[in-house]
Design an enzyme around this catalytic site. Sequence first.
Site, mmCIF file in Angstrom:
data_model
loop_
_atom_site.group_PDB
_atom_site.id
_atom_site.type_symbol
_atom_site.label_atom_id
_atom_site.label_comp_id
_atom_site.label_asym_id
_atom_site.label_seq_id
_atom_site.Cartn_x
_atom_site.Cartn_y
_atom_site.Cartn_z
ATOM 1 N N ALA A 2 0.922 -1.305 0.096
ATOM 2 C CA ALA A 2 -0.151 0.111 -0.003
ATOM 3 C C ALA A 2 0.855 1.112 -0.111
ATOM 4 O O ALA A 2 0.492 2.394 -0.680
ATOM 5 C CB ALA A 2 -1.021 -0.039 1.245
ATOM 6 N N THR A 3 2.044 1.226 0.632
ATOM 7 C CA THR A 3 3.022 2.232 0.737
ATOM 8 C C THR A 3 3.338 2.702 -0.898
ATOM 9 O O THR A 3 3.350 3.980 -1.191
ATOM 10 C CB THR A 3 4.129 2.039 1.387
ATOM 11 N N ASN A 61 -5.971 3.577 10.643
ATOM 12 C CA ASN A 61 -5.231 2.584 11.195
ATOM 13 C C ASN A 61 -5.148 2.670 12.661
ATOM 14 O O ASN A 61 -4.685 1.486 13.414
ATOM 15 C CB ASN A 61 -3.958 2.563 10.352
ATOM 16 N N GLN A 115 -7.005 -0.562 5.646
ATOM 17 C CA GLN A 115 -7.457 -1.333 6.686
ATOM 18 C C GLN A 115 -8.959 -1.968 6.402
ATOM 19 O O GLN A 115 -9.379 -2.441 7.231
ATOM 20 C CB GLN A 115 -7.496 -0.205 7.840
ATOM 21 N N SER A 117 -4.163 -2.964 0.594
ATOM 22 C CA SER A 117 -2.809 -3.765 1.062
ATOM 23 C C SER A 117 -3.403 -5.331 1.292
ATOM 24 O O SER A 117 -4.306 -5.418 2.120
ATOM 25 C CB SER A 117 -2.249 -3.071 2.084
ATOM 26 N N HIS A 167 -1.421 -7.841 3.109
ATOM 27 C CA HIS A 167 -1.265 -8.367 4.423
ATOM 28 C C HIS A 167 -2.085 -7.625 5.432
ATOM 29 O O HIS A 167 -2.096 -8.030 6.627
ATOM 30 C CB HIS A 167 0.319 -7.942 4.916
ATOM 31 N N THR A 217 9.193 -7.580 -12.555
ATOM 32 C CA THR A 217 8.562 -8.992 -12.674
ATOM 33 C C THR A 217 7.628 -9.033 -11.632
ATOM 34 O O THR A 217 7.707 -8.793 -10.444
ATOM 35 C CB THR A 217 9.565 -10.240 -12.588
ATOM 36 N N CYS A 235 3.679 2.385 11.777
ATOM 37 C CA CYS A 235 4.378 2.890 10.490
ATOM 38 C C CYS A 235 4.442 4.482 11.057
ATOM 39 O O CYS A 235 4.055 5.265 10.155
ATOM 40 C CB CYS A 235 3.426 2.804 9.520
HETATM 41 C C1 LIG Z 1 -0.429 -0.450 6.849
HETATM 42 C C2 LIG Z 1 -1.144 0.842 6.098
HETATM 43 C C3 LIG Z 1 -0.495 1.162 5.160
HETATM 44 C C4 LIG Z 1 0.749 0.577 4.493
HETATM 45 O O1 LIG Z 1 0.790 -0.747 3.790
HETATM 46 P P1 LIG Z 1 1.856 -1.494 3.502
HETATM 47 O O2 LIG Z 1 1.175 -2.458 2.542
HETATM 48 O O3 LIG Z 1 2.317 -2.069 4.460
HETATM 49 O O4 LIG Z 1 2.801 -0.751 2.828
HETATM 50 C C5 LIG Z 1 -1.065 2.077 4.452
HETATM 51 N N1 LIG Z 1 -2.039 2.911 4.818
HETATM 52 C C6 LIG Z 1 -2.638 2.543 5.808
HETATM 53 C C7 LIG Z 1 -4.040 3.131 6.285
HETATM 54 C C8 LIG Z 1 -2.201 1.405 6.593
HETATM 55 O O5 LIG Z 1 -3.134 0.955 7.427
#
Ligand SMILES: *Cc1c(COP(=O)(O)O)cnc(C)c1O
Length: 389
Positions: free
Chosen positions: A73-74, A153, A181, A201, A203, A241, A326
């Site tokens: 997501a970053t 988050n 989230q 995201s 994970h 890739t 984060c």
């Molecule tokens: C965890 C999170 C991110 C970052 O996600 P990653 O996939 O770990 O880079 C961005 N925005 C929100 C709101 C998050 O909770």
Amino acid sequence: MDKFIYLDNHATTKIDERVLELMMPFLKDNYGNPSNRDSRFGRIAFEAVEIARQKVAKLINAQIEEIIFTSCATESNNLVLKGFAENNFKKGKHIVTVATEHSSILEVCKKLESFGFEITILNVDKFGRISIEELVSSLRKDTILVSVMMANNEIGTIHPIKKIAKICRDKNIAFHTDASQCGAYLEINSKIIDATFITLSSHKMYGPKGVGALFVNKNHSPKINSQIDGGGQENKMRSGTLNVPAIVGFGKACEIAINEQQSDFERISNLRNQMQNELLKLGEITINGEIENRLPNNLNISIEGIQNTTLLKNVKNLVFSTNSACLSTDISMGKFSHILRAIGLNETEAKSTIRFGLGRFTTKEEIFEAIEILKTEINNIRKNNLVIN
Ligand SMILES: *Cc1c(COP(=O)(O)O)cnc(C)c1O
């Protein structure tokens, strides 16, 4: 590892067994490069990626060509903000976002500011809500983009993004929402929301790490510059890739979410409410965030007199968070969460704040146990006067 109770699902989630199972062949025997469709190996990988793309698209009611796979997501947030700003600076240099956004939005905005963009950062009230009037009055002739997360988050506050998207659309301003989230719990219907961009995201929704997605609304036909150039994968928007096993897993995680979103929401929010009500009985505890419009798995509380790090140390087998994983590393933001600061907490209050993130695998038994452990420890700390101030 000792037995533990994992209540940190906003930071990351355990991979679902069903996801892992589907990924395994792509970590072992199906190692073809999906860009290499002339080979049988490549074709198998390509087809698996496209099936996953369909599933991700389906989760948010999008078309397959509207989904760009990224590494997280970053990266999606970087791609959309930088890529859109770069491509549209001639139209305007003004971007609007919110004080409680993830650092992958705020830090990017800071960088864009250093390149000559003007950023308006909307404040929130003590529940983490933005004011729609303030948003509207912040919009200018040269505003090109508004970015407001779907849900926070740390405190779980859900923003009225459909309303915000409509305001932006009416003024021909692109709208992005970071829904990292939300995938496992909330309906994210891209057609109904009508956002220009949506970040997802894997994970955070029981998929593997190392994969994310950016939805790009075809009807808005926004122009963005790629940020990673090379072989031209993902419609030239994101070269490199593809991470086939992770993408396959992400697809499965989305498919599961489609089927289980509603039941997970109900079960998890019930457990959360139970935990909240029991903890409130201890007294001198305040809930942070919006009570009603809140992620079903979020419980963020300030416990007067209790230092969060002391509590965390004393409850070794309970996993929760004292701060967002984060956090901005910028010293000017101070040592505590910019989100807690934005809702008006001072440093002492922030230090007595803890965040629980329940999840798909949280059981009733675990919550009962967690309540007991917390009650005992909080009472203990209070009784022995280990309190701060
Ligand atoms: C965890 C999170 C991110 C970052 O996600 P990653 O996939 O770990 O880079 C961005 N925005 C929100 C709101 C998050 O909770």
